[in-house]
Each structure stands twice: as structure tokens, then as C-alpha cells.
Write a protein that holds these residues in place. Sequence first.
Motif, PDB file in Angstrom:
ATOM      1  N   ASN A  33       0.831  -1.196   0.000  1.00 43.25           N
ATOM      2  CA  ASN A  33       0.000   0.000   0.000  1.00 43.25           C
ATOM      3  C   ASN A  33       0.869   1.251   0.000  1.00 43.25           C
ATOM      4  N   GLY A  34       0.222   2.398  -0.021  1.00 41.95           N
ATOM      5  CA  GLY A  34       0.936   3.657  -0.129  1.00 41.95           C
ATOM      6  C   GLY A  34       1.856   3.956   1.034  1.00 41.95           C
ATOM      7  N   GLN A 123      -4.436  -1.204  -6.503  1.00 39.01           N
ATOM      8  CA  GLN A 123      -3.679  -0.476  -5.480  1.00 39.01           C
ATOM      9  C   GLN A 123      -3.254   0.894  -5.995  1.00 39.01           C
ATOM     10  N   ARG A 124      -2.835   0.978  -7.248  1.00 34.84           N
ATOM     11  CA  ARG A 124      -2.460   2.280  -7.817  1.00 34.84           C
ATOM     12  C   ARG A 124      -3.660   3.223  -7.854  1.00 34.84           C
ATOM     13  N   ASP A 127      -4.221   4.361  -4.268  1.00 37.73           N
ATOM     14  CA  ASP A 127      -3.159   5.304  -3.894  1.00 37.73           C
ATOM     15  C   ASP A 127      -3.327   6.659  -4.580  1.00 37.73           C
ATOM     16  N   LYS A 130      -5.939   8.420  -2.627  1.00 39.22           N
ATOM     17  CA  LYS A 130      -5.375   8.796  -1.325  1.00 39.22           C
ATOM     18  C   LYS A 130      -4.437  10.002  -1.477  1.00 39.22           C
ATOM     19  N   ASN A 131      -3.585   9.981  -2.486  1.00 39.50           N
ATOM     20  CA  ASN A 131      -2.648  11.093  -2.696  1.00 39.50           C
ATOM     21  C   ASN A 131      -3.375  12.402  -2.994  1.00 39.50           C
ATOM     22  N   THR A 145      -5.443   2.351   2.391  1.00 42.11           N
ATOM     23  CA  THR A 145      -5.792   1.811   1.082  1.00 42.11           C
ATOM     24  C   THR A 145      -5.715   0.293   1.077  1.00 42.11           C
TER      25      THR A 145
END
Length: 189
Positions: A33-34, A123-124, A127, A130-131, A145
Motif C-alpha cells: 500500500n501507499g 492499489q495504484r 493510492d 489517497k494522494n 488503502t
Amino acid sequence: MKFKWLVLGLISGALAACSSTGNQKGAMAPVVNGDQAQTNGVASPTDLSGSSLEAGTNGAMTGPGGMPATVYFGFDKYNLDTQATNVAKQNANYLLQHSATHIMIAGNTDPRGSQDYNFHLGQRRADALKNYLLAQGVPAGQLCTVSYGELRPAATPSQFGGDWHKAYALDRRADMMYGQTCEGQGTDA
């Protein structure tokens, strides 16, 4: 007679070639994860108990007050387009005003591609969302995430008269699941 054995041999060979010894659909590929913590890529179904989210039309999540909590992505993409940014901005504003609220961001994909590839793409996507929220000032402690890859489709082609394009478009998403953490412990009512 030799022709009959030749045909049977070819069919047997073709069937053997179709058998799989690689990554099975039920196997879980590790995903990072991130926060650079390794996870198994999915949370168990029991991890979603207590979520304050409800599935909206065609699997779209809604957050507090009916606010949209799902963003969609293009095929093989993980960048936020204008519509996704608008949804993310609404959620960022809510999270900034409710600092005790936690969300689990779940990345999802359509079934095309290998399961391993789809876990990483999911996941990308998680992320990327999230970013964006972090860039809006949402504290990292409110966010986590996870990737479900292709394991949680939002729709099936049969819901659209067999049109897989429409169903797959709904699968390419990231859901913001209010009251959830990646350990599955709900923190909000």
C-alpha cells in the motif's frame, strides 16, 4: 484408424495445454500500500461489517448525506479525471471537517488482465485517490488503502443486456468506505 488416434492425441494435448499451474483465481497476490506496508491485497468479507456506506445505483458507494463516494477510472488508468476530482474534493472537504472520521479506499478493476496485475492496478487507483486527498490537506491518519483487484465487481454484463463495456466501466473504480480501516475495525458509527 490412425487418423482417429491422431485426433484424440491432439484433443488430449490441447486440453492439457489449457490446464493451469500458475496463479489461481483464489490466490492472493501481495500488494504494497501507499505506506509501504505489505498487505495481502484484500480484506476479508467480514472486514466490511459496520460500514456506514451503502451501495448506490450499480454498486456506486455513497458517503455521509448521500455524498458520492466512488470515483471511476478509464481502462488501464489510475489518474483522476475531472469528474473523479470533483467527487474526491467533496469527500476531502467532509474529511477535513470531520477529523475523527476514517476511510478505507478500496481500489477495484475489471476482470481483464491477470489477477496479479489487477491487484497492483487496484492499489495504484486507491493510492492515486489517497494522494489527492492528502494534497487537499486530509491527514494521513484518516486514510488507508487496499486493493480488491477484480474480486468485487460492481456490475455484470447481464445487467446491461450482455454489454460488458458498461459493466466493466463500473468495475474500474475506487470506493471510499467511511468508518473503515484497513484492519477492518470500524471507527465511526
